[in-house]
Write a protein that holds these residues in place. Structure first.
Motif, PDB file in Angstrom:
ATOM      1  N   ASP A 158      13.251  13.409   2.541  1.00 38.33           N
ATOM      2  CA  ASP A 158      14.564  13.256   1.920  1.00 38.33           C
ATOM      3  C   ASP A 158      14.459  12.131   0.888  1.00 38.33           C
ATOM      4  N   PHE A 159      15.592  11.727   0.293  1.00 37.44           N
ATOM      5  CA  PHE A 159      15.544  10.703  -0.745  1.00 37.44           C
ATOM      6  C   PHE A 159      15.920   9.309  -0.230  1.00 37.44           C
ATOM      7  N   GLY A 160      15.928   9.165   1.098  1.00 34.37           N
ATOM      8  CA  GLY A 160      16.103   7.840   1.672  1.00 34.37           C
ATOM      9  C   GLY A 160      14.831   7.022   1.486  1.00 34.37           C
ATOM     10  N   THR A 161      14.790   5.844   2.111  1.00 31.59           N
ATOM     11  CA  THR A 161      13.628   4.975   1.993  1.00 31.59           C
ATOM     12  C   THR A 161      12.481   5.543   2.821  1.00 31.59           C
ATOM     13  N   GLU A 162      11.387   5.853   2.167  1.00 32.69           N
ATOM     14  CA  GLU A 162      10.206   6.367   2.863  1.00 32.69           C
ATOM     15  C   GLU A 162       9.115   5.299   2.923  1.00 32.69           C
ATOM     16  N   PHE A 163       8.836   4.686   1.767  1.00 30.11           N
ATOM     17  CA  PHE A 163       7.714   3.746   1.678  1.00 30.11           C
ATOM     18  C   PHE A 163       8.222   2.298   1.710  1.00 30.11           C
ATOM     19  N   GLN A 164       7.379   1.409   2.225  1.00 28.10           N
ATOM     20  CA  GLN A 164       7.751  -0.008   2.282  1.00 28.10           C
ATOM     21  C   GLN A 164       8.068  -0.560   0.896  1.00 28.10           C
ATOM     22  N   VAL A 165       7.317  -0.113  -0.102  1.00 24.97           N
ATOM     23  CA  VAL A 165       7.543  -0.649  -1.441  1.00 24.97           C
ATOM     24  C   VAL A 165       8.934  -0.252  -1.957  1.00 24.97           C
ATOM     25  N   GLU A 166       9.419   0.904  -1.516  1.00 25.19           N
ATOM     26  CA  GLU A 166      10.778   1.308  -1.897  1.00 25.19           C
ATOM     27  C   GLU A 166      11.804   0.396  -1.241  1.00 25.19           C
ATOM     28  N   SER A 167      11.585   0.107   0.017  1.00 27.26           N
ATOM     29  CA  SER A 167      12.495  -0.771   0.745  1.00 27.26           C
ATOM     30  C   SER A 167      12.546  -2.152   0.094  1.00 27.26           C
ATOM     31  N   ARG A 213       9.089  12.679  -6.022  1.00 27.62           N
ATOM     32  CA  ARG A 213       8.921  12.522  -4.581  1.00 27.62           C
ATOM     33  C   ARG A 213       7.662  13.241  -4.107  1.00 27.62           C
ATOM     34  N   ALA A 214       7.464  14.452  -4.615  1.00 27.17           N
ATOM     35  CA  ALA A 214       6.268  15.221  -4.232  1.00 27.17           C
ATOM     36  C   ALA A 214       4.997  14.472  -4.619  1.00 27.17           C
ATOM     37  N   MET A 215       4.997  13.872  -5.805  1.00 29.35           N
ATOM     38  CA  MET A 215       3.824  13.099  -6.228  1.00 29.35           C
ATOM     39  C   MET A 215       3.584  11.931  -5.279  1.00 29.35           C
ATOM     40  N   ASP A 216       4.666  11.225  -4.949  1.00 24.86           N
ATOM     41  CA  ASP A 216       4.512  10.038  -4.105  1.00 24.86           C
ATOM     42  C   ASP A 216       4.040  10.413  -2.701  1.00 24.86           C
ATOM     43  N   TYR A 217       4.527  11.550  -2.201  1.00 26.82           N
ATOM     44  CA  TYR A 217       4.117  11.997  -0.869  1.00 26.82           C
ATOM     45  C   TYR A 217       2.637  12.367  -0.822  1.00 26.82           C
ATOM     46  N   TYR A 218       2.136  12.912  -1.931  1.00 29.29           N
ATOM     47  CA  TYR A 218       0.815  13.533  -1.872  1.00 29.29           C
ATOM     48  C   TYR A 218      -0.267  12.549  -1.436  1.00 29.29           C
ATOM     49  N   ASP A 219      -0.963  12.888  -0.377  1.00 31.97           N
ATOM     50  CA  ASP A 219      -2.050  12.038   0.103  1.00 31.97           C
ATOM     51  C   ASP A 219      -3.076  12.905   0.813  1.00 31.97           C
ATOM     52  N   PRO A 220      -4.114  13.334   0.085  1.00 29.76           N
ATOM     53  CA  PRO A 220      -5.110  14.223   0.691  1.00 29.76           C
ATOM     54  C   PRO A 220      -5.890  13.533   1.803  1.00 29.76           C
ATOM     55  N   THR A 221      -5.916  12.201   1.787  1.00 30.16           N
ATOM     56  CA  THR A 221      -6.690  11.532   2.840  1.00 30.16           C
ATOM     57  C   THR A 221      -6.039  11.754   4.198  1.00 30.16           C
ATOM     58  N   GLY A 257       0.841  -1.197   0.000  1.00 26.72           N
ATOM     59  CA  GLY A 257       0.000   0.000   0.000  1.00 26.72           C
ATOM     60  C   GLY A 257       0.871   1.239   0.000  1.00 26.72           C
ATOM     61  N   ARG A 258       0.502   2.206   0.806  1.00 31.54           N
ATOM     62  CA  ARG A 258       1.312   3.420   0.944  1.00 31.54           C
ATOM     63  C   ARG A 258       1.993   3.451   2.316  1.00 31.54           C
ATOM     64  N   ARG A 259       2.147   2.282   2.921  1.00 34.65           N
ATOM     65  CA  ARG A 259       2.728   2.228   4.262  1.00 34.65           C
ATOM     66  C   ARG A 259       4.179   2.685   4.256  1.00 34.65           C
ATOM     67  N   LEU A 260       4.530   3.398   5.314  1.00 35.94           N
ATOM     68  CA  LEU A 260       5.901   3.889   5.445  1.00 35.94           C
ATOM     69  C   LEU A 260       6.791   2.820   6.061  1.00 35.94           C
ATOM     70  N   GLN A 261       8.083   2.924   5.785  1.00 39.77           N
ATOM     71  CA  GLN A 261       9.062   1.940   6.246  1.00 39.77           C
ATOM     72  C   GLN A 261       9.655   2.394   7.581  1.00 39.77           C
ATOM     73  N   ASP A 262       9.271   1.733   8.655  1.00 34.82           N
ATOM     74  CA  ASP A 262       9.853   1.996   9.972  1.00 34.82           C
ATOM     75  C   ASP A 262       9.788   3.466  10.366  1.00 34.82           C
ATOM     76  N   LYS A 263       8.700   4.144  10.017  1.00 35.48           N
ATOM     77  CA  LYS A 263       8.565   5.532  10.445  1.00 35.48           C
ATOM     78  C   LYS A 263       7.082   5.894  10.451  1.00 35.48           C
ATOM     79  N   ASP A 264       6.758   6.954  11.167  1.00 35.46           N
ATOM     80  CA  ASP A 264       5.366   7.382  11.241  1.00 35.46           C
ATOM     81  C   ASP A 264       5.090   8.602  10.384  1.00 35.46           C
TER      82      ASP A 264
END
Lengths: 392, 392
Positions: free
Chosen positions: A263-272, B295-303, A251-258
């Motif tokens: 930044d350009f590190g790993t943000e989303f689980q799918v990236e990880s 990155r901005a696109m991926d971050y965007y989440d109006p929910t 989904g859009r779940r974040l990797q080990d963060k709330d």
């Protein structure tokens, strides 16, 4: 239900297995390739499971996908962390039942898993072939496997079974050696790559070839083009999953963060997940083999090779009693059901007894590697029927 | 029917247009970004077409996709080879009719087409920001555009129209400034990126960041990471086309040859197309901007930003008389119809008058940039109805 639980219920492991290899076509009699070039000697890595029966009629050849190897089932040592890549299918009481069948799994020419490929030593120079390795085709891969089957003393295979690029090899087996296959099982495959598939392969190849470490393929005494190969693998991995399975898994779940790190590190689980898949792959696969094998897949076109442009005409070569089971998966968008149906229609137009099964699955192309009751029981039943020699 | 023929029939060109820019948020009053960082001064490139009416009620803001710019229509000089990116939609008697509406097209913060982005000079150092540029969000982009709209003396926009990432900006406009938009038209868009979309973006970013020339973004006085950017573009291009359009456009046809060359040069037309797209893109786009904008696109989440996790709750902010036209395309697999329908359902749950149009097209995501009677007449009719102030 975890995959492991599932697998345990359905049969036993083949236990410890021994990697084997077969070498042929040594100069002065090298293998003549489809391109017109020659290659020799040629080594194929393979494994066998079960016992060949007295009339040599129970041999099942399993062929693998792009990055697979000859190690389809069991373990090489007691402390192997994982079994072979299709352990759920091959073993005692498993769908490809090693109590009943003599199972052979062969690697491919051009690969990097114990067979002759671009990373092998070129006898002419004493150095790795690199891009001096001749282009090999799926036809060449299958002809090398036929030499292995000869070597094992088997005239006719009870079945040839494979998924993805394995499914394309399966089709080539039937076309190149119609008298040597009693049945074939192409799974999650197409007769030839679509423009979209070629496109994905090409981007992967470009990622490798644009990596400065690639050095026209001559990197074996230096740094491998690991970045390019990781990118190629990441692209491919997206095509192996379905949109649905990615949504479920990540989904859009974040990797080990709330919250976003901005930044350009790993943000989303799918990236990880993708970064991990890329990094893991570069440890186990050779970039040049990736180039050669994807090229072989893209080149493969049985309609032009055997049918003057027509798949129906190509399949005229098959013996009418050849039995076929074609399997596709609903969420596979790399080799969608429509492409399996094209194979089925062309077979039926030739009166070949063909069973087609579209398996409901959300796992995308990867589904053929995962436990699935329907796929397993279909293959089990199909092979049993072929073994009995039953005709429709 | 060629695209050019088609365009000619439907209206006139706006003719020569002048690029413009607007600068604001100069220190000591920089723009406070969503990330908590600040940015200033901020320049936005923009263009306008048509004439603002006396009560300033006829302004239509067009926002662009990932790699677009402020030049939506007309030509900058008589010898411009191509008009703006949506010339078919914007002009006298065209669907976004510049005889009736005052059309503004704004570039985005973070971009590389005349607006402040990572390639701009950091006033603190006198050098390009590179990766010292703060992360910007779609919310930041839209707030900067709102400052431009203020500057133009417009309190309320008659409509905000955009496709792809433009569609996401359109949604953000309605949510951030519910009192300032009479209507919105999100096209070929989703409220937020799927896991698969994030995955494709991430592979593109990794291709750029793994290019040794990227140098942590500090490449402006040396070689740009052209290889990585070309790979990113090639990946993206596959997602912009449909499997069908790739089959029609390229199939398995070879590029300027009758037989395989058995090498890693260009063999298939689809390879040639992708290589060309990659090479053309690196001449017109900055790799760091590609990183920041994806990155901005991926971050965007109006929910999460407006709705506590719910899109329905997010849209509660809209004024009940806001009019909405949502458009999707049947073969768009990057932003499939299901994601447009999610937007439509959430709007309707709030009683917002919403028209949904799924346009039959084989052109995939790119369809919104191509001539299409249905899309054009729907937008023409929708804007006319909004201009009349008609209620349902």
């Amino acid at each position: 239900m975890s995959i492991d639980d599932d697998v345990e219920i359905r049969g036993q492991s083949v236990g410890l297995v021994e990697p084997q290899s077969f070498t042929f076509a040594a100069p002065p009699e090298p293998m003549l390739l489809e391109s017109g070039e020659t290659l020799g000697p040629v080594t194929l890595a393979y494994e066998t499971y079960g016992r060949l029966n007295d009339d040599r009629s129970n041999a099942v050849l399993v062929v693998h996908a792009l990055t697979g190897d000859a190690h389809v089932a069991g373990r090489h040592s007691d402390d192997d962390r994982k079994p072979g890549w299709w352990d759920l299918m091959v073993g005692p009481a498993k769908p490809i039942d090693t109590d009943k069948y003599f199972v052979i799994c062969s690697n491919i020419v051009g690969g990097c898993k114990g067979s002759t490929g671009p990373g092998s030593t070129n006898p002419a120079t004493g150095k790795p072939y690199a891009t001096d390795f001749p282009m090999v085709t799926l036809g060449d891969m299958v002809r090398a496997q036929a030499a292995l089957v000869d070597h094992l003393g088997i005239e006719r295979l009870m079945s040839v079974v494979g998924g993805s690029m394995g499914g394309m090899q399966v089709i080539e087996w039937a076309l190149a050696y119609p008298d040597r296959v009693a049945s074939i099982v192409p799974i999650a495959a197409a007769a030839r790559q679509s423009a979209q598939n070629i496109a994905f392969d090409e981007v992967g190849r470009q990622a490798i070839m644009k990596d400065p470490n690639w050095n026209d393929g001559h990197y074996y005494d230096g740094q491998a083009p690991a970045s390019g190969l990781a990118i190629a693998r990441m692209i491919a991995h997206i095509t192996y999953l379905s949109e649905h399975s990615m949504r479920e898994k990540f989904g859009r779940r974040l990797q080990d963060k709330d919250a976003y790190g901005y930044d350009f590190g790993t943000e989303f689980q799918v990236e990880s997940y993708l970064r991990y898949q890329g990094d893991a792959f570069i440890k186990r696969f050779d970039a040049n083999s990736y180039l050669y094998i994807t090229r072989a897949m893209d080149y493969y076109d049985p309609t032009t090779r055997y049918g003057g442009g027509s798949l129906v005409a190509a399949f005229e070569r098959l013996r009418p009693e050849t039995r076929v089971l074609v399997i596709s998966f609903t969420s596979d968008w790399l080799y969608p059901t429509a492409e399996s149906k094209e194979i089925v229609r062309a077979l039926k137009a030739n009166g070949i007894p063909t069973t087609f099964l579209e398996v409901p699955s959300n796992y995308g192309h990867d589904a053929f590697l995962l436990p699935n009751d329907l796929m397993e029981s279909a293959i089990r039943g199909f092979l049993a029927a072929v073994a009995k020699g039953g005709r429709r």
